[in-house]
Design an enzyme around this catalytic site. Sequence first.
Site, PDB file in Angstrom:
ATOM      1  N   ALA A  66       0.865  -1.175   0.000  1.00  0.00           N
ATOM      2  CA  ALA A  66       0.000   0.000   0.000  1.00  0.00           C
ATOM      3  C   ALA A  66       0.904   1.228   0.000  1.00  0.00           C
ATOM      4  O   ALA A  66       2.061   1.148   0.424  1.00  0.00           O
ATOM      5  CB  ALA A  66      -0.883  -0.025   1.237  1.00  0.00           C
ATOM      6  N   GLY A 112       0.346  -4.959   0.983  1.00  0.00           N
ATOM      7  CA  GLY A 112      -0.863  -4.981   0.155  1.00  0.00           C
ATOM      8  C   GLY A 112      -0.636  -5.628  -1.209  1.00  0.00           C
ATOM      9  O   GLY A 112      -1.571  -6.159  -1.808  1.00  0.00           O
ATOM     10  N   GLU A 115      -0.852  -9.243  -0.603  1.00  0.00           N
ATOM     11  CA  GLU A 115      -2.262  -9.514  -0.292  1.00  0.00           C
ATOM     12  C   GLU A 115      -3.099  -9.557  -1.573  1.00  0.00           C
ATOM     13  O   GLU A 115      -4.009 -10.371  -1.704  1.00  0.00           O
ATOM     14  CB  GLU A 115      -2.794  -8.459   0.683  1.00  0.00           C
ATOM     15  CG  GLU A 115      -2.183  -8.635   2.073  1.00  0.00           C
ATOM     16  CD  GLU A 115      -2.582  -7.528   3.040  1.00  0.00           C
ATOM     17  OE1 GLU A 115      -2.259  -6.357   2.753  1.00  0.00           O
ATOM     18  OE2 GLU A 115      -3.209  -7.817   4.062  1.00  0.00           O
ATOM     19  N   GLU A 135       4.279  -5.419   7.351  1.00  0.00           N
ATOM     20  CA  GLU A 135       3.464  -4.426   8.069  1.00  0.00           C
ATOM     21  C   GLU A 135       3.931  -4.163   9.497  1.00  0.00           C
ATOM     22  O   GLU A 135       3.856  -3.041   9.984  1.00  0.00           O
ATOM     23  CB  GLU A 135       1.990  -4.862   8.084  1.00  0.00           C
ATOM     24  CG  GLU A 135       1.238  -4.587   6.796  1.00  0.00           C
ATOM     25  CD  GLU A 135       1.421  -5.667   5.744  1.00  0.00           C
ATOM     26  OE1 GLU A 135       2.297  -6.540   5.907  1.00  0.00           O
ATOM     27  OE2 GLU A 135       0.674  -5.628   4.746  1.00  0.00           O
TER      28      GLU A 135
HETATM   29  N1  DAK Z   1       4.606   3.179  -0.805  1.00  0.00           N
HETATM   30  C1  DAK Z   1       4.988   4.330  -1.385  1.00  0.00           C
HETATM   31  N2  DAK Z   1       6.129   4.464  -2.091  1.00  0.00           N
HETATM   32  C2  DAK Z   1       6.907   3.378  -2.211  1.00  0.00           C
HETATM   33  C3  DAK Z   1       6.558   2.120  -1.637  1.00  0.00           C
HETATM   34  C4  DAK Z   1       5.330   2.055  -0.891  1.00  0.00           C
HETATM   35  N3  DAK Z   1       4.888   0.924  -0.341  1.00  0.00           N
HETATM   36  N4  DAK Z   1       7.542   1.242  -1.921  1.00  0.00           N
HETATM   37  C5  DAK Z   1       8.446   1.902  -2.638  1.00  0.00           C
HETATM   38  N5  DAK Z   1       8.089   3.185  -2.835  1.00  0.00           N
HETATM   39  C6  DAK Z   1       8.789   4.243  -3.574  1.00  0.00           C
HETATM   40  C7  DAK Z   1       9.991   4.718  -2.774  1.00  0.00           C
HETATM   41  O1  DAK Z   1       9.598   5.684  -1.801  1.00  0.00           O
HETATM   42  C8  DAK Z   1      10.839   5.322  -3.898  1.00  0.00           C
HETATM   43  O2  DAK Z   1      10.294   6.566  -4.220  1.00  0.00           O
HETATM   44  P1  DAK Z   1      11.261   7.887  -4.426  1.00  0.00           P
HETATM   45  O3  DAK Z   1      12.006   8.017  -3.161  1.00  0.00           O
HETATM   46  O4  DAK Z   1      12.132   7.509  -5.623  1.00  0.00           O
HETATM   47  O5  DAK Z   1      10.290   8.999  -4.704  1.00  0.00           O
HETATM   48  C9  DAK Z   1      10.576   4.392  -5.068  1.00  0.00           C
HETATM   49  O6  DAK Z   1       9.358   3.707  -4.764  1.00  0.00           O
HETATM   50  C10 DAK Z   1      11.668   3.360  -5.267  1.00  0.00           C
HETATM   51  O7  DAK Z   1      11.862   2.692  -4.044  1.00  0.00           O
HETATM   52  P2  DAK Z   1      13.294   2.502  -3.367  1.00  0.00           P
HETATM   53  O8  DAK Z   1      14.220   3.582  -3.763  1.00  0.00           O
HETATM   54  O9  DAK Z   1      13.059   2.264  -1.924  1.00  0.00           O
HETATM   55  O10 DAK Z   1      13.775   1.133  -4.069  1.00  0.00           O
HETATM   56  P3  DAK Z   1      14.780   0.055  -3.490  1.00  0.00           P
HETATM   57  O11 DAK Z   1      15.073  -0.872  -4.609  1.00  0.00           O
HETATM   58  O12 DAK Z   1      15.914   0.702  -2.780  1.00  0.00           O
HETATM   59  O13 DAK Z   1      13.932  -0.752  -2.376  1.00  0.00           O
HETATM   60  C11 DAK Z   1      11.972  -1.876  -1.525  1.00  0.00           C
HETATM   61  C12 DAK Z   1      12.838  -1.520  -2.763  1.00  0.00           C
HETATM   62  C13 DAK Z   1      10.703  -2.569  -2.007  1.00  0.00           C
HETATM   63  C14 DAK Z   1      12.760  -2.854  -0.620  1.00  0.00           C
HETATM   64  C15 DAK Z   1      11.663  -0.580  -0.728  1.00  0.00           C
HETATM   65  O14 DAK Z   1      11.109   0.372  -1.644  1.00  0.00           O
HETATM   66  C16 DAK Z   1      10.677  -0.777   0.360  1.00  0.00           C
HETATM   67  O15 DAK Z   1      11.014  -1.264   1.461  1.00  0.00           O
HETATM   68  N6  DAK Z   1       9.438  -0.348   0.120  1.00  0.00           N
HETATM   69  C17 DAK Z   1       8.402  -0.377   1.123  1.00  0.00           C
HETATM   70  C18 DAK Z   1       7.893  -1.771   1.334  1.00  0.00           C
HETATM   71  C19 DAK Z   1       6.795  -1.752   2.347  1.00  0.00           C
HETATM   72  O16 DAK Z   1       7.025  -1.621   3.552  1.00  0.00           O
HETATM   73  N7  DAK Z   1       5.591  -1.748   1.818  1.00  0.00           N
HETATM   74  C20 DAK Z   1       4.405  -1.489   2.632  1.00  0.00           C
HETATM   75  C21 DAK Z   1       3.992  -2.745   3.291  1.00  0.00           C
HETATM   76  S1  DAK Z   1       2.715  -2.387   4.407  1.00  0.00           S
HETATM   77  C22 DAK Z   1      -4.291   0.004   5.005  1.00  0.00           C
HETATM   78  C23 DAK Z   1      -4.432  -1.261   4.486  1.00  0.00           C
HETATM   79  C24 DAK Z   1      -3.345  -1.971   4.158  1.00  0.00           C
HETATM   80  C25 DAK Z   1      -2.087  -1.453   4.363  1.00  0.00           C
HETATM   81  C26 DAK Z   1      -1.962  -0.194   4.867  1.00  0.00           C
HETATM   82  C27 DAK Z   1      -3.044   0.548   5.206  1.00  0.00           C
HETATM   83  N8  DAK Z   1      -5.426   0.803   5.342  1.00  0.00           N
HETATM   84  C28 DAK Z   1      -6.698   0.264   5.023  1.00  0.00           C
HETATM   85  C29 DAK Z   1      -5.303   2.126   5.779  1.00  0.00           C
HETATM   86  C30 DAK Z   1      -0.973  -2.214   3.935  1.00  0.00           C
HETATM   87  C31 DAK Z   1       0.237  -1.828   4.239  1.00  0.00           C
HETATM   88  C32 DAK Z   1       1.347  -2.338   3.507  1.00  0.00           C
HETATM   89  O17 DAK Z   1       1.303  -2.687   2.364  1.00  0.00           O
END
Ligand code: DAK
Length: 255
Positions: A66, A112, A115, A135
């Site tokens: 997400a 997400g 998911e 998460e």
């Molecule tokens: N959201 C927003 N931007 C994201 C993103 C994300 N989940 N994942 C990556 N990006 C963006 C990065 O910010 C970066 O943007 P800029 O800085 O260039 O503007 C760009 O994508 C490239 O990412 P990286 O530079 O970080 O790329 P790397 O190869 O170095 O790393 C990575 C790749 C996948 C390991 C890293 O990007 C990362 O850790 N990303 C986040 C993974 C993560 O934690 N995802 C979220 C999981 S929690 C909800 C319902 C469900 C959820 C939430 C709320 N509600 C109903 C309210 C679910 C939550 C989740 O999904």
Amino acid sequence: MSYNHILVQRENKIVTVTINRPKALNALNKETIEELSDAFSALEKDENVRVIILTGSGEKAFVAGADIKEFSDFDTKQGEELARLGQDKLFNKVENLSKPVIAAVNGYALGGGLELAMASHFRIASDNAKLGLPEVTLGLIPGYGGTQRLPKLVGKGHAMQAIMTAEMFSAARAEQIGLVNEVVAQEELLPRAQKIAEKISRNSSTAISKAISAINQSDTQEGFDAEIKYFGELFGTEDFKEGTTAFMEKRKPNF
Ligand code: DAK
């Protein structure tokens, strides 16, 4: 409807839906969820569509979760409301779609993103894919069905460990524990998904829709009743007549 964040491409009766925000690693913001919801509703109604392939744009990510930038300032109420809305509008819709949805996981499938892949009917992955539910590193739990679908796919122990540690699975490990069905080289991923989709599209779509519904009820007692009911209903369909007639006439069925 035209879309800003997804691409919908058709090849005969097979449609590929591509989440197209590669600069944000295809993270799911609200607009993307709305667009996907709209596209799946339209594809469900379209009689010329048999199978849907769901994938991400670029070579790095299926969906990296997400959109963290969007939900970082949510409060308790917004969190719960959006989780419910997202589950109804997209994740449950995909799972219960009457047409097969194959997730072609072409890179990171996190939070997400995983998911969404798990809500799809089955998953194939490229060998660079990395899958996980991170998460708890954000102080959350999976909110789009992850705590429910992961244990069903991989068992309670693996699900507990994956969610508690927030570790990512390699594609090979994901295949080993049953999270994905197959792993192929990245350039082979969409051709392989297309090939599976073509095979499915030659079978009875009426029967397949009943099979999806029955399998989706497989962990309830109602699942057995649903199977009996659907099985009976299918005897009254044109597809059943065509399938059995084709067998008797020693030819391929034309569904
Ligand atoms: N959201 C927003 N931007 C994201 C993103 C994300 N989940 N994942 C990556 N990006 C963006 C990065 O910010 C970066 O943007 P800029 O800085 O260039 O503007 C760009 O994508 C490239 O990412 P990286 O530079 O970080 O790329 P790397 O190869 O170095 O790393 C990575 C790749 C996948 C390991 C890293 O990007 C990362 O850790 N990303 C986040 C993974 C993560 O934690 N995802 C979220 C999981 S929690 C909800 C319902 C469900 C959820 C939430 C709320 N509600 C109903 C309210 C679910 C939550 C989740 O999904």
